[in-house]
Design a protein around this motif. Structure first.
Motif, PDB file in Angstrom:
ATOM      1  N   VAL A  23       0.850  -1.196   0.000  1.00 12.84           N
ATOM      2  CA  VAL A  23       0.000   0.000   0.000  1.00 12.84           C
ATOM      3  C   VAL A  23       0.881   1.240   0.000  1.00 12.84           C
ATOM      4  O   VAL A  23       1.795   1.371   0.822  1.00 12.84           O
ATOM      5  CB  VAL A  23      -0.929   0.019   1.239  1.00 12.84           C
ATOM      6  CG1 VAL A  23      -1.909   1.185   1.158  1.00 12.84           C
ATOM      7  CG2 VAL A  23      -1.676  -1.308   1.369  1.00 12.84           C
ATOM      8  N   GLU A  24       0.603   2.147  -0.923  1.00 11.96           N
ATOM      9  CA  GLU A  24       1.335   3.405  -1.019  1.00 11.96           C
ATOM     10  C   GLU A  24       0.355   4.557  -1.049  1.00 11.96           C
ATOM     11  O   GLU A  24      -0.814   4.392  -1.395  1.00 11.96           O
ATOM     12  CB  GLU A  24       2.221   3.419  -2.266  1.00 11.96           C
ATOM     13  CG  GLU A  24       3.273   2.323  -2.282  1.00 11.96           C
ATOM     14  CD  GLU A  24       4.173   2.373  -3.511  1.00 11.96           C
ATOM     15  OE1 GLU A  24       4.375   3.482  -4.035  1.00 11.96           O
ATOM     16  OE2 GLU A  24       4.636   1.313  -3.949  1.00 11.96           O
ATOM     17  N   VAL A  31       5.732   3.167   2.797  1.00 13.12           N
ATOM     18  CA  VAL A  31       5.042   2.039   2.170  1.00 13.12           C
ATOM     19  C   VAL A  31       4.594   1.081   3.270  1.00 13.12           C
ATOM     20  O   VAL A  31       5.264   0.931   4.299  1.00 13.12           O
ATOM     21  CB  VAL A  31       5.955   1.330   1.144  1.00 13.12           C
ATOM     22  CG1 VAL A  31       7.209   0.784   1.814  1.00 13.12           C
ATOM     23  CG2 VAL A  31       5.214   0.222   0.419  1.00 13.12           C
ATOM     24  N   ALA A  32       3.432   0.467   3.067  1.00  8.70           N
ATOM     25  CA  ALA A  32       2.917  -0.530   4.004  1.00  8.70           C
ATOM     26  C   ALA A  32       2.800  -1.866   3.292  1.00  8.70           C
ATOM     27  O   ALA A  32       2.422  -1.927   2.122  1.00  8.70           O
ATOM     28  CB  ALA A  32       1.555  -0.104   4.545  1.00  8.70           C
ATOM     29  N   ILE A  33       3.132  -2.926   4.001  1.00 11.68           N
ATOM     30  CA  ILE A  33       2.918  -4.284   3.506  1.00 11.68           C
ATOM     31  C   ILE A  33       2.004  -4.982   4.497  1.00 11.68           C
ATOM     32  O   ILE A  33       2.266  -4.991   5.708  1.00 11.68           O
ATOM     33  CB  ILE A  33       4.251  -5.040   3.349  1.00 11.68           C
ATOM     34  CG1 ILE A  33       5.104  -4.358   2.277  1.00 11.68           C
ATOM     35  CG2 ILE A  33       4.020  -6.501   2.996  1.00 11.68           C
ATOM     36  CD1 ILE A  33       6.453  -4.995   2.055  1.00 11.68           C
ATOM     37  N   TYR A  55       5.613  -1.929  13.073  1.00 11.61           N
ATOM     38  CA  TYR A  55       4.597  -2.877  12.614  1.00 11.61           C
ATOM     39  C   TYR A  55       3.518  -3.087  13.658  1.00 11.61           C
ATOM     40  O   TYR A  55       3.700  -2.818  14.849  1.00 11.61           O
ATOM     41  CB  TYR A  55       5.243  -4.221  12.252  1.00 11.61           C
ATOM     42  CG  TYR A  55       5.916  -4.929  13.410  1.00 11.61           C
ATOM     43  CD1 TYR A  55       5.237  -5.883  14.156  1.00 11.61           C
ATOM     44  CD2 TYR A  55       7.240  -4.640  13.759  1.00 11.61           C
ATOM     45  CE1 TYR A  55       5.852  -6.536  15.216  1.00 11.61           C
ATOM     46  CE2 TYR A  55       7.867  -5.287  14.818  1.00 11.61           C
ATOM     47  CZ  TYR A  55       7.163  -6.231  15.539  1.00 11.61           C
ATOM     48  OH  TYR A  55       7.774  -6.875  16.596  1.00 11.61           O
ATOM     49  N   LEU A  56       2.384  -3.571  13.172  1.00  5.34           N
ATOM     50  CA  LEU A  56       1.236  -3.916  14.019  1.00  5.34           C
ATOM     51  C   LEU A  56       0.829  -5.349  13.719  1.00  5.34           C
ATOM     52  O   LEU A  56       0.712  -5.736  12.551  1.00  5.34           O
ATOM     53  CB  LEU A  56       0.042  -2.997  13.733  1.00  5.34           C
ATOM     54  CG  LEU A  56       0.241  -1.491  13.864  1.00  5.34           C
ATOM     55  CD1 LEU A  56      -1.042  -0.760  13.449  1.00  5.34           C
ATOM     56  CD2 LEU A  56       0.625  -1.104  15.280  1.00  5.34           C
ATOM     57  N   ILE A  95       3.029  -3.760   8.188  1.00  5.82           N
ATOM     58  CA  ILE A  95       4.419  -3.356   8.381  1.00  5.82           C
ATOM     59  C   ILE A  95       4.640  -2.065   7.612  1.00  5.82           C
ATOM     60  O   ILE A  95       4.330  -1.987   6.411  1.00  5.82           O
ATOM     61  CB  ILE A  95       5.394  -4.438   7.857  1.00  5.82           C
ATOM     62  CG1 ILE A  95       5.006  -5.811   8.412  1.00  5.82           C
ATOM     63  CG2 ILE A  95       6.822  -4.091   8.231  1.00  5.82           C
ATOM     64  CD1 ILE A  95       5.662  -6.962   7.674  1.00  5.82           C
ATOM     65  N   PHE A  96       5.154  -1.040   8.294  1.00  8.72           N
ATOM     66  CA  PHE A  96       5.381   0.263   7.673  1.00  8.72           C
ATOM     67  C   PHE A  96       6.880   0.552   7.626  1.00  8.72           C
ATOM     68  O   PHE A  96       7.579   0.427   8.635  1.00  8.72           O
ATOM     69  CB  PHE A  96       4.676   1.371   8.463  1.00  8.72           C
ATOM     70  CG  PHE A  96       3.184   1.311   8.389  1.00  8.72           C
ATOM     71  CD1 PHE A  96       2.489   2.005   7.411  1.00  8.72           C
ATOM     72  CD2 PHE A  96       2.469   0.543   9.292  1.00  8.72           C
ATOM     73  CE1 PHE A  96       1.108   1.944   7.342  1.00  8.72           C
ATOM     74  CE2 PHE A  96       1.083   0.470   9.232  1.00  8.72           C
ATOM     75  CZ  PHE A  96       0.401   1.179   8.250  1.00  8.72           C
TER      76      PHE A  96
END
Length: 311
Positions: A23-24, A31-33, A55-56, A95-96
């Protein structure tokens, strides 16, 4: 008025829309995965995760309970969980990191503590699973200003765009530099009149709790009365929230009931009414509109009015 909006790009790494996603956000180097546990090992293969990350880990909940969240950081996330030993069971990970090298270990340690503190403040939205308080880091003031308005704000924006309502209305509406500049216009253009609700303690109609619903957010108001007794049906994480509020002095014993000393934000109405009643609750039935006593579900057009339980 000029249109206000942002572009969120989601790249799905397989045929299944539930697969690993990247995700951008427009004009952001972050960026997030994200994905479900079965895609975690594949996520570790992403080159970008060899950098510093925050991260969460999220474990979802039933409608009348709270989700559980673990907040963490790593200077090289690709090596963080190679053994697969996680601090909690989870059904979603986020994860960011950054697409460049400008996000350092000090930055993600600062982000970890900020996220932890926000989630602790918003204790009615999620249970924080961390057993220890993150240490954070001593960033220069200039770095803190940049991280707060640029990285933390955009991180919150992405989480909200993905449907994770962990933050207050104020945090949401000021979640990015663009939103901050247009905050008054955005709020003025989208705000809806607040809905004032109440419920009473089981078999004690004189003892009431009060909930405000505005702009998609629920707030259990200070001064509400909370049942002094609980039953085994009280959801586990709501019970933990109750115990924490008592330990922090936010729930005060007043003999036959407890008094709430501060506002508590919630994502859903049912955990709020479960906390009040000390048992499992359907908030759309148990919360009533002030003035006419109409059930919340009927007010929102979600269900026809039915008799609410007083057990």
């Amino acid at each position: 008025m000029d249109p206000v909006g942002r572009v969120v790009k989601i790249f799905i790494t397989g045929q299944d829309p539930r697969s690993l996603r990247t995700v951008e956000l427009d004009n952001w180097t972050g960026v997030a995965i994200t994905g479900q546990p079965e895609f975690f090992k594949k996520a570790l293969e992403a080159e970008v995760l060899a950098r510093s990350c925050v991260y969460l880990l999220i474990r979802s909940s039933a409608d009348d309970d709270l989700p559980e969240i673990y907040v963490g950081e790593s200077d090289d996330f690709s090596q963080r969980y190679t053994s697969g030993k996680f601090p909690i069971e989870f059904d979603t990970f986020l994860i960011f990191t950054s697409k460049d090298d400008n996000l350092t270990r000090a930055h993600v340690k600062w982000l970890e503590r900020e996220l932890w503190m926000i989630l602790k403040r918003n204790s009615g939205k999620a249970l924080v699973a961390n057993s220890n308080t993150p240490t954070g880091s001593n960033l220069p003031r200039a770095d803190i200003a940049t991280m707060r308005t640029y990285y933390l704000g955009n991180l919150i924006y992405v989480l909200e765009a993905l449907g994770y309502d962990f933050f207050s209305v104020e945090e949401r509406t000021s979640a990015s530099p663009q939103a901050s500049r247009r905050n008054d216009e955005v709020v003025a253009g989208t705000a809806s009149p607040p809905l004032n609700l109440y419920t009473h303690l089981p078999k004690r109609p004189q003892d009431k709790a009060f909930l405000r619903y505005a702009d998609g957010a629920y707030t259990l108001l200070a001064g509400s009365r909370i049942n002094a007794k609980t039953t085994d049906s009280l959801p586990a994480n709501v019970r933990k929230l109750r115990d924490q509020l008592i330990a922090d002095g936010d729930l005060i014993d007043n003999g036959d009931h407890l008094d709430l000393r501060r506002d508590i934000p919630f994502s859903k109405p049912s955990p709020a009414s479960a906390l009040v009643k000390g048992r499992s609750s359907t908030g759309y039935l148990d919360w009533l509109r002030e003035g006419d006593g109409l059930q919340l579900g009927a007010v929102l057009g979600l269900a026809a009015p039915v008799a609410a339980s007083d057990e």
